[in-house]
Design an enzyme around this catalytic site. Sequence first.
Site: not given
Length: 653
Positions: A342, A538, A542
């Site tokens: 990410d 995080d 996600d």
Amino acid sequence: MSSVLDQQSAPPAGSPHTSPPRRRTRLLALPEARWALASLALFLLALPVHLLDGPGWLRGALFAATYVTGGWEPGWEGLKALRGKTLDVDLLMVVAALGAAAIGQVLDGALLIVIFATSGALEAVAAARTADSVRGLLDLAPTTATRLLPDGSEETVDTEQLVVGDMILVRPGERVGADGQVVDGASDVDQATITGEPLPMAKQIGDEVFAGTVNGTGALRVRVDRDPSDSVIARIVKMVETASETKAPTQLFIEKIEQRYSIGMVITTLAVFGIPLAFGDTLDAALLRAMTFMIVASPCAVVLSTMPPLLSAVANAGRRGVLAKSAVVMERLGQIDTVALDKTGTLTEGTPYVTDLRPLPGSGLDDSALLALAASAEHPSEHPLARAITAAARDRGLTLADASDFTSTPGQGVTATVDGRTVTVGARLHPDTPHHTTVSELEEAGRTAVTVLSGGAPVGVLGIADRLRPDAAATVAALKRLTGRAPVLLTGDNERAAAHLAAEVGITEVRAGLLPQDKAAIVQEWQAQGREVLVVGDGVNDAPALAVAHSSIAMGRTGSDLALETADAVVVRDELATIPSVVQLSRKARRLVIQNLAIAGTFIAALVAWDLIGTLPLPLGVAGHEGSTVIVGLNGLRLLREAAWPRLTEDTP
């Protein structure tokens, strides 16, 4: 270019729009945990009585209670599995423990019972915590919304009653009640929970908004475009729940062969008992030989071949700030061959900061004067961009002037009077303005360009970006060396910002503008091709990808509750460099597991052959069995050493 807006209004305490308190299942609320703790406590009471040769009746009572509290549940589950024509290792362990007790090895049997009960309790706790987090996610979306009626009046309704085509009013500071399109008003909306974008997004007529995102300072009228049960936040919940239920059961290496081994051991034990008895052997002798065989052939050493290396690796990683949730997680981390990262909050810190100061020719300002002017106007605001500007001024030790007549206009920026001049921060320059190229240059570099006007004339432009973590580039390079392919960037942020950051850290493949379901679909596509994917993220957005991935890691400091509970492991201090290190440590542990299995297998084969071909004395059989257990246990504990933790270097394999 994003504009700087006024402070977002905080929702009133206790309103349906406030973030929910974190749900947490208490350890003792789970029956598995209660029985395991009771069994452990009784074992610890029985141990000194046994070692000090206490009263026989007391030893017998304590050990019997240990067997019952720790063994009845796996034994019952094993019997139910047996009724379904399946023989699992839980039942085998209970039988082995009872067999050990039958020939006087009560302590060994009790220890085996406690180990298995504790393992089952830990699995139950992990499952319950994940379920808590998924249920808590539902509270991100408000339970009520303000629906606008055709006559112009308002009514408060449950969000479940909203239908496509309804008009809702979203006041400042409220959470958006449903996915829809803005039909009136302007504001900035914090939609990090959905897209992961680090800054609130300016929303005007025609823009899409998502349920559960937080409105800024402006009021919005939104037309509902999706049924609440089909909103993006609801789909995230469904995807995480489905992935948790359908993801193939993870098993340690030895558990993959437990069925065949268990059946073979039971059949052979019965044969060792029955055949000599049929040929005239005495009952005591046949039983002693069969129990000796059960002891030397029981998979205790094999189980310990697997657990100590993996648990030692878990402990070592924990000291370094990486919390792997189980031995299975530690085993799987070493299998990965593809890494998806990410952007916001993972490769970056998730906090904007000032990167560029561009005073315009003719303004008469230098870098410090431009920053001080902008910070003075922004000081009353609590918008993330405003905080970045004022923080940069404080870092330089600049003195800020008093600002008056402060106003904020959603989509335009803030205006204040500073030293008698009207200062506007966040205004967009017209494309024909001579200095518009400065804005374009910053935006091409992946920055958010914030224009400063004094007296209506542009005097400078500030560049603002999310701060890259200092170890991001080294981590990406190490992961590439470990897996043989460069990590991929999966982000909900815009293509330009994602590409710029990827170039900085050495990532060549970028997938930008992704919604949560898009990330999960990409990971599933890769895994359908045979890849073992590690996802690092995080945010709530996600979570679906973390849930479906072969392995997953969440960032501890910036991570949402859902990400922390869904991920297999957590980087507590957000140190990216620990990720390739823990992957290497997992691979070391897997190599030790193979070594231990070879040692345990050799001992078992030799002792079993002796018992079947000759007459293996029970004390020697127990000594050989326990000796192999000690050897593989000590070998596995090598990973507890400080030197076992891999260092992130240029030579990382």
